[in-house]
Design an enzyme around this catalytic site. Structure first.
Site, PDB file in Angstrom:
ATOM      1  N   LEU A   7       0.408  -3.146  -3.710  1.00  0.00           N
ATOM      2  CA  LEU A   7      -0.845  -2.390  -3.698  1.00  0.00           C
ATOM      3  C   LEU A   7      -0.871  -1.412  -4.873  1.00  0.00           C
ATOM      4  CD1 LEU A   7      -1.159  -1.621   0.132  1.00  0.00           C
ATOM      5  CD2 LEU A   7      -1.758  -3.679  -1.137  1.00  0.00           C
ATOM      6  N   ARG A  14      -3.869  12.584  -6.876  1.00  0.00           N
ATOM      7  CA  ARG A  14      -2.973  13.746  -6.876  1.00  0.00           C
ATOM      8  C   ARG A  14      -2.086  13.822  -8.129  1.00  0.00           C
ATOM      9  NH1 ARG A  14      -1.001  12.260  -0.883  1.00  0.00           N
ATOM     10  NH2 ARG A  14      -1.874  10.266  -1.562  1.00  0.00           N
ATOM     11  N   THR A  79      -5.613   1.079   2.108  1.00  0.00           N
ATOM     12  CA  THR A  79      -4.547   0.074   2.007  1.00  0.00           C
ATOM     13  C   THR A  79      -4.849  -1.169   2.858  1.00  0.00           C
ATOM     14  OG1 THR A  79      -3.345   1.374   3.663  1.00  0.00           O
ATOM     15  CG2 THR A  79      -2.676   1.669   1.379  1.00  0.00           C
ATOM     16  N   ASN A 169       6.868   6.299   7.637  1.00  0.00           N
ATOM     17  CA  ASN A 169       6.618   4.937   7.153  1.00  0.00           C
ATOM     18  C   ASN A 169       6.811   4.932   5.629  1.00  0.00           C
ATOM     19  OD1 ASN A 169       5.442   2.464   6.414  1.00  0.00           O
ATOM     20  ND2 ASN A 169       3.355   3.312   6.512  1.00  0.00           N
TER      21      ASN A 169
END
Ligand code: UD1
Ligand code: CA
Length: 449
Positions: A7, A14, A79, A169
């Site tokens: 991805l 940021r 995502t 995660n």
């Protein structure tokens, strides 16, 4: 069959950068290239890279490879949406789909193998990597129920109690692709970020498993430049530790950087603020630094290079360079030579025992064995249109402040007079001198104004 999806469509807000996040580099290689490299070792059948923000730039950064396919996600709705787009674009959903966030660059192939092993042995619908972080801020929190994952809650959706959960995660998943594709379009965006989360699939799929890995830095995700610098530090520490265990001394380790490809021999000392880049090889017993930059070059045994820069060049054995020398591409300095302060050398070959000790420019030149180049010597290699060569034979002695107007070919054992502008070739054993004779006017007084 193993397929990989990386991805890489997000902007990386940021990072506060005009460069897409996955193109930021650590130790000279982009985040995306690093993730691809870790996956290539698994020998997957195909690798899909999901791109969107500045897609052309991202695609062009990766060398052509018939296994790598780019899939455009436009707009970027999260995502989960990225994988929805992939499932729509690619019709065959067979075997396993390994999904990696493009911003977890230090992930090791061995860890991915462990994940796949667990996935296969338990016949899971999804398996993912977790770790306990002392400071889990920013990561999705993983909630287990018995042996399986109950749910993942993103930082921004966590209540205070959920935020206490340190199990995060890592953003690396192995899916049963067929089962995933049946559920992927049921994902919703009813969360605080109004994004379609891939992490919501763990609650939709039946057999959701996790493997907890001890965090040694490889699971660090990059969302801002503080995390970018943390990853750089992790990778640099491991490179330098490898060299130290192989017999290299670092005087001030933190101020130095070494590329992953660099090779350094035994009993080499690296002084402070020294940077070894690209595919550089430093052979044994050298002193390098302080304040030295060497890129894509070979340095032989017993060399000393201080306060200098060396690019794309060959430095042979027992050579002293610096302080303040600048060795530019395609230079070859042969053994027992000495290059001193404020000397620039470009595209030149210097034979053994040659000396260029002070304040010189040697460009497009050949300098024979045991020739001494006096202080301030310049090869004027450019006539305004083209570059020309200067050739000086062995055992020659070049006087201070000689200018060679190239093309010039001097024989062996030639001497030039200090301050000469040399425009003509000269034969072996000659003296070349070109300057006006000195006149002394005696009893000369300045006129009074
Ligand atoms: C994500 C996980 C989070 C996990 C963390 C680990 C989700 C919802 N959350 O959060 O649980 O702890 O990674 O690092 O997945 N991307 C796209 N298309 C999009 C959005 C993102 O391709 O529409 C890409 C980004 O370029 C990036 C990756 O997906 O490489 C992760 O996106 P990011 O926004 O950084 O997710 P996190 O908030 O870090
Ligand atoms: Ca991230």
């Amino acid at each position: 069959m193993l397929s990989v999806a990386i991805l890489a469509a997000g902007k990386g807000t940021r990072m506060e950068s005009s460069l897409p996040k996955v193109l930021h580099k650590i130790s000279g290689k982009s985040l995306l290239q690093r993730v691809i490299d870790s996956c290539v070792t698994l020998n997957p059948d195909q690798i899909f890279v999901i791109i969107g923000h500045k897609s052309k730039e991202v695609e062009e950064s990766i060398p052509n490879d018939k296994k790598i396919h780019f899939v455009i996600q436009e707009p970027q709705l999260g995502t989960g949406h990225a994988i929805q787009v992939l499932c729509r674009e690619v019709k065959k959903h067979k075997g396993k789909l390994l999904v990696l966030n493009g911003d977890v660059p230090l992930i090791k192939s061995a860890t991915l193998k462990k994940l796949i092993l667990l996935h296969d042995s338990k016949n899971a619908d999804v398996s993912l990597i977790t770790t306990k972080k002392k400071n889990p801020h920013g990561y999705g929190r993983v909630f287990l129920k018995g042996d399986t994952i109950d749910r993942i809650v993103e930082e921004k959706d966590c209540n205070n109690q959920e935020k206490e959960n340190l199990l995060i995660n890592a953003g690396i998943y192995c899916f049963n692709w067929d089962n995933l594709s049946k559920k992927i379009n049921t994902l919703e965006s009813n969360n605080n970020q109004k994004e379609i989360y891939l992490t919501d699939t763990v609650s939709l799929l039946k057999n959701s498993l996790s493997i907890e890995i001890e965090d040694n830095g490889e699971l660090q995700g990059i969302n801002n430049r503080i995390q970018l610098s943390k990853c750089e530090e992790t990778i640099q520490n491991s490179i330098k530790e490898k060299h130290m265990l192989n017999g290299v001394t670092f005087i001030n380790k933190a101020s130095c950087s070494i590329s992953e490809e660099a090779e350094i021999g035994k009993d080499v000392t690296i002084e402070a603020n020294t940077h070894i880049r690209g595919s550089t090889k430093i052979n044994s017993n050298c002193f390098i630094g302080p304040n030295t930059f060497i890129e894509n070059s070979n340095v032989g045994i017993n060399c000393e290079i201080s306060n200098s820069t060396v690019y794309d060049s060959q430095i042979m054995d027992h050579i002293k360079i610096g302080p303040y020398s600048h060795i530019r591409p395609k230079s070859q300095i042969s053994s027992y030579s000495k290059i001193g302060n404020f000397v620039e050398i470009k595209n030149s070959q210097l034979e053994e025992e040659s000396k260029v000790n002070h304040l010189s420019y040697i460009g497009d030149s050949y300098i024979g064995r045991s020739t001494n180049i006096g202080a301030g010597t310049i090869t004027a290699n450019f006539d305004g249109h083209e570059k020309h060569q200067t050739k000086i034979g062995k055992n020659s002695s070049i006087g201070a402040n000689t200018v060679f107007v190239a093309p010039i070919n001097l024989g062996e054992s030639v001497t030039t007079g200090a301050g000469s502008v040399i425009t003509k070739d000269s034969k072996d054993n000659s003296l070349a001198i070109s300057r006006t004779k000195q006149i002394n006017i005696e009893n000369w007084k300045k006129k009074k104004s």
